[in-house]
Enzyme design. Structure first.
Site, mmCIF file in Angstrom:
data_model
loop_
_atom_site.group_PDB
_atom_site.id
_atom_site.type_symbol
_atom_site.label_atom_id
_atom_site.label_comp_id
_atom_site.label_asym_id
_atom_site.label_seq_id
_atom_site.Cartn_x
_atom_site.Cartn_y
_atom_site.Cartn_z
ATOM 1 N N LYS A 76 80.340 34.089 21.549
ATOM 2 C CA LYS A 76 81.134 35.029 22.295
ATOM 3 C C LYS A 76 80.424 36.379 22.387
ATOM 4 O O LYS A 76 80.795 37.246 23.171
ATOM 5 C CB LYS A 76 82.493 35.249 21.589
ATOM 6 C CG LYS A 76 83.294 34.005 21.347
ATOM 7 C CD LYS A 76 84.498 34.326 20.439
ATOM 8 C CE LYS A 76 85.097 33.044 19.926
ATOM 9 N NZ LYS A 76 86.005 33.306 18.801
ATOM 10 N N GLY A 77 79.415 36.532 21.545
ATOM 11 C CA GLY A 77 78.788 37.848 21.360
ATOM 12 C C GLY A 77 78.266 38.498 22.627
ATOM 13 O O GLY A 77 78.283 39.717 22.755
ATOM 14 N N GLU A 132 71.625 37.577 26.066
ATOM 15 C CA GLU A 132 71.942 37.518 24.638
ATOM 16 C C GLU A 132 72.409 38.876 24.131
ATOM 17 O O GLU A 132 72.009 39.910 24.652
ATOM 18 C CB GLU A 132 70.713 37.087 23.839
ATOM 19 C CG GLU A 132 70.708 35.608 23.473
ATOM 20 C CD GLU A 132 71.716 35.251 22.379
ATOM 21 O OE1 GLU A 132 72.749 35.925 22.225
ATOM 22 O OE2 GLU A 132 71.454 34.278 21.667
ATOM 23 N N ASP A 133 73.260 38.833 23.128
ATOM 24 C CA ASP A 133 73.688 40.069 22.502
ATOM 25 C C ASP A 133 72.607 40.614 21.572
ATOM 26 O O ASP A 133 72.241 41.773 21.633
ATOM 27 C CB ASP A 133 75.003 39.849 21.728
ATOM 28 C CG ASP A 133 74.967 38.616 20.819
ATOM 29 O OD1 ASP A 133 73.959 37.870 20.829
ATOM 30 O OD2 ASP A 133 75.952 38.382 20.100
ATOM 31 N N ASP A 136 68.039 38.091 16.185
ATOM 32 C CA ASP A 136 67.818 38.433 14.780
ATOM 33 C C ASP A 136 66.602 37.645 14.307
ATOM 34 O O ASP A 136 65.476 38.112 14.378
ATOM 35 C CB ASP A 136 69.086 38.107 13.992
ATOM 36 C CG ASP A 136 68.998 38.487 12.527
ATOM 37 O OD1 ASP A 136 67.965 39.049 12.117
ATOM 38 O OD2 ASP A 136 69.952 38.227 11.780
ATOM 39 N N LYS A 164 66.377 42.817 16.597
ATOM 40 C CA LYS A 164 66.155 43.351 15.249
ATOM 41 C C LYS A 164 64.679 43.308 14.898
ATOM 42 O O LYS A 164 63.935 42.472 15.398
ATOM 43 C CB LYS A 164 66.947 42.543 14.227
ATOM 44 C CG LYS A 164 68.416 42.900 14.214
ATOM 45 C CD LYS A 164 69.071 42.450 12.932
ATOM 46 C CE LYS A 164 70.566 42.394 13.092
ATOM 47 N NZ LYS A 164 71.215 41.727 11.963
ATOM 48 N N PHE A 185 72.971 44.597 9.587
ATOM 49 C CA PHE A 185 74.019 43.857 10.271
ATOM 50 C C PHE A 185 74.870 44.836 11.068
ATOM 51 O O PHE A 185 75.353 45.826 10.541
ATOM 52 C CB PHE A 185 74.879 43.089 9.270
ATOM 53 C CG PHE A 185 75.775 42.090 9.934
ATOM 54 C CD1 PHE A 185 75.288 40.857 10.348
ATOM 55 C CD2 PHE A 185 77.107 42.395 10.180
ATOM 56 C CE1 PHE A 185 76.108 39.937 10.991
ATOM 57 C CE2 PHE A 185 77.936 41.485 10.821
ATOM 58 C CZ PHE A 185 77.438 40.256 11.221
ATOM 59 N N VAL A 186 75.002 44.572 12.363
ATOM 60 C CA VAL A 186 75.760 45.478 13.223
ATOM 61 C C VAL A 186 76.954 44.771 13.869
ATOM 62 O O VAL A 186 76.958 43.550 14.014
ATOM 63 C CB VAL A 186 74.863 46.084 14.333
ATOM 64 C CG1 VAL A 186 73.899 47.108 13.766
ATOM 65 C CG2 VAL A 186 74.114 44.990 15.104
ATOM 66 N N ASP A 192 80.464 40.566 16.169
ATOM 67 C CA ASP A 192 81.577 40.523 15.222
ATOM 68 C C ASP A 192 81.134 40.412 13.780
ATOM 69 O O ASP A 192 79.992 40.051 13.477
ATOM 70 C CB ASP A 192 82.461 39.302 15.518
ATOM 71 C CG ASP A 192 81.778 38.001 15.071
ATOM 72 O OD1 ASP A 192 80.623 37.762 15.491
ATOM 73 O OD2 ASP A 192 82.376 37.239 14.289
ATOM 74 N N ARG A 198 84.607 43.104 17.754
ATOM 75 C CA ARG A 198 83.952 42.842 19.048
ATOM 76 C C ARG A 198 84.391 43.837 20.108
ATOM 77 O O ARG A 198 83.682 44.097 21.066
ATOM 78 C CB ARG A 198 84.301 41.434 19.557
ATOM 79 C CG ARG A 198 83.755 40.291 18.723
ATOM 80 C CD ARG A 198 83.937 38.978 19.496
ATOM 81 N NE ARG A 198 83.864 37.796 18.663
ATOM 82 C CZ ARG A 198 82.735 37.164 18.352
ATOM 83 N NH1 ARG A 198 81.589 37.607 18.790
ATOM 84 N NH2 ARG A 198 82.755 36.082 17.603
HETATM 85 P P1 IMP Z 1 69.343 34.509 15.290
HETATM 86 O O1 IMP Z 1 69.341 33.024 15.549
HETATM 87 O O2 IMP Z 1 69.031 34.830 13.852
HETATM 88 O O3 IMP Z 1 68.433 35.266 16.234
HETATM 89 O O4 IMP Z 1 70.821 35.050 15.479
HETATM 90 C C1 IMP Z 1 71.560 34.651 16.543
HETATM 91 C C2 IMP Z 1 73.005 35.052 16.506
HETATM 92 O O5 IMP Z 1 73.458 35.498 15.238
HETATM 93 C C3 IMP Z 1 73.268 36.198 17.445
HETATM 94 O O6 IMP Z 1 73.382 35.767 18.788
HETATM 95 C C4 IMP Z 1 74.560 36.747 16.893
HETATM 96 O O7 IMP Z 1 75.655 36.009 17.368
HETATM 97 C C5 IMP Z 1 74.405 36.525 15.407
HETATM 98 N N1 IMP Z 1 73.914 37.771 14.782
HETATM 99 C C6 IMP Z 1 72.654 38.057 14.397
HETATM 100 N N2 IMP Z 1 72.568 39.305 13.880
HETATM 101 C C7 IMP Z 1 73.828 39.826 13.965
HETATM 102 C C8 IMP Z 1 74.405 41.107 13.585
HETATM 103 O O8 IMP Z 1 73.740 42.036 13.106
HETATM 104 N N3 IMP Z 1 75.731 41.246 13.833
HETATM 105 C C9 IMP Z 1 76.503 40.280 14.377
HETATM 106 N N4 IMP Z 1 76.009 39.071 14.743
HETATM 107 C C10 IMP Z 1 74.683 38.855 14.534
HETATM 108 MG MG MG Z 2 75.225 35.373 19.779
#
Ligand code: IMP
Ligand code: MG
Length: 213
Positions: A76-77, A132-133, A136, A164, A185-186, A192, A198
């Site tokens: 949902k991000g 994408e939101d 990470d 990040k 973490f944001v 969320d 959100r």
């Molecule tokens: P990744 O696979 O580690 O790149 O993370 C993917 C998903 O994790 C993102 O699309 C977010 O939904 C969630 N996520 C990663 N970092 C954060 C954060 O700092 N706050 C909230 N959600 C996060």
């Molecule tokens: Mg996401």
């Protein structure tokens, strides 16, 4: 029954009405989520300006896409960012959503992804922009890129609002990046913590007390 006009109800003064001058009123997170936000990382005005800038770049890069550009958002991000980006773009776009879940702990992702909701349409021959939101570890996105590439889109690019510093575990090609942020973490603007926050229109870090309960 009196036919005098109904009294106008006083407008409920939400904390959202701490206006920042234009567009949506600013939210004072300290009121909306009393004391939960430790620091604002990206303000509402910064988000708005960045979206205008990103939209100009994207529109310039897809000047003569015959079928509309297809924005694919990950629920949902990415919802807030995607809808604001769509409205800022000066080219026609269509919206598609996917929901995925990555196995692993709540605040870090493992790279193992399961589709909870797939696209409603075939993307073969379409110009696709994944919205994408946040990136990470990049594991979710890396998986998504591979998955969508097998469906033979005409092109496949990524636009993320946030990236990040640690988004290096997997080397994913990201064409458009809004903000590079520290490894914290944001929450807010779609992001969320346990489904909360959100609805904040800015991005911030949480006070440690939120995690410890
Ligand atoms: P990744 O696979 O580690 O790149 O993370 C993917 C998903 O994790 C993102 O699309 C977010 O939904 C969630 N996520 C990663 N970092 C954060 C954060 O700092 N706050 C909230 N959600 C996060
Ligand atoms: Mg996401």
């Amino acid at each position: 029954m009196s036919d005098s006009p109904r009294p106008t109800r006083p407008t409920k003064l939400l904390s959202r009405e701490t206006a920042d001058g234009e567009g949506y009123p600013a939210v004072d997170g300290t009121e909306l989520y009393a004391g939960d936000i430790a620091k604002v990382q990206v303000t509402q005005a910064q988000i708005r300006a960045k979206i205008t800038e990103l939209a100009e770049k994207v529109a310039a890069d897809y000047p003569d896409v015959r079928s509309d550009l297809l924005l694919v958002g990950v629920l949902k991000g990415a919802v807030m960012f995607m809808t604001d980006l769509a409205r800022a773009l000066t080219i026609p776009v269509q919206l598609e959503f996917m929901a995925v879940s990555s196995y692993g702990s709540a605040t870090s992702s493992s790279g193992v992804v399961r589709i909870l909701k797939d696209l409603d349409r075939d993307i073969e021959g379409r110009h696709v922009l994944i919205v994408e939101d946040i990136i990470d570890s990049g594991l979710t996105l890396s998986w998504l890129l591979k998955n969508l590439a097998t469906r033979n889109p005409a092109s496949l690019e990524v636009c993320t609002l946030l990236r990040k510093a640690d988004a290096v575990k997997v080397d994913v090609p990201v064409r458009y990046v809004g903000f590079d942020i520290p490894n914290e973490f944001v929450v807010g603007y779609g992001l969320d913590y346990a489904e909360r926050y959100r609805d904040l229109p800015y991005i911030g870090t949480l006070h440690p007390k939120v995690y410890t309960g």
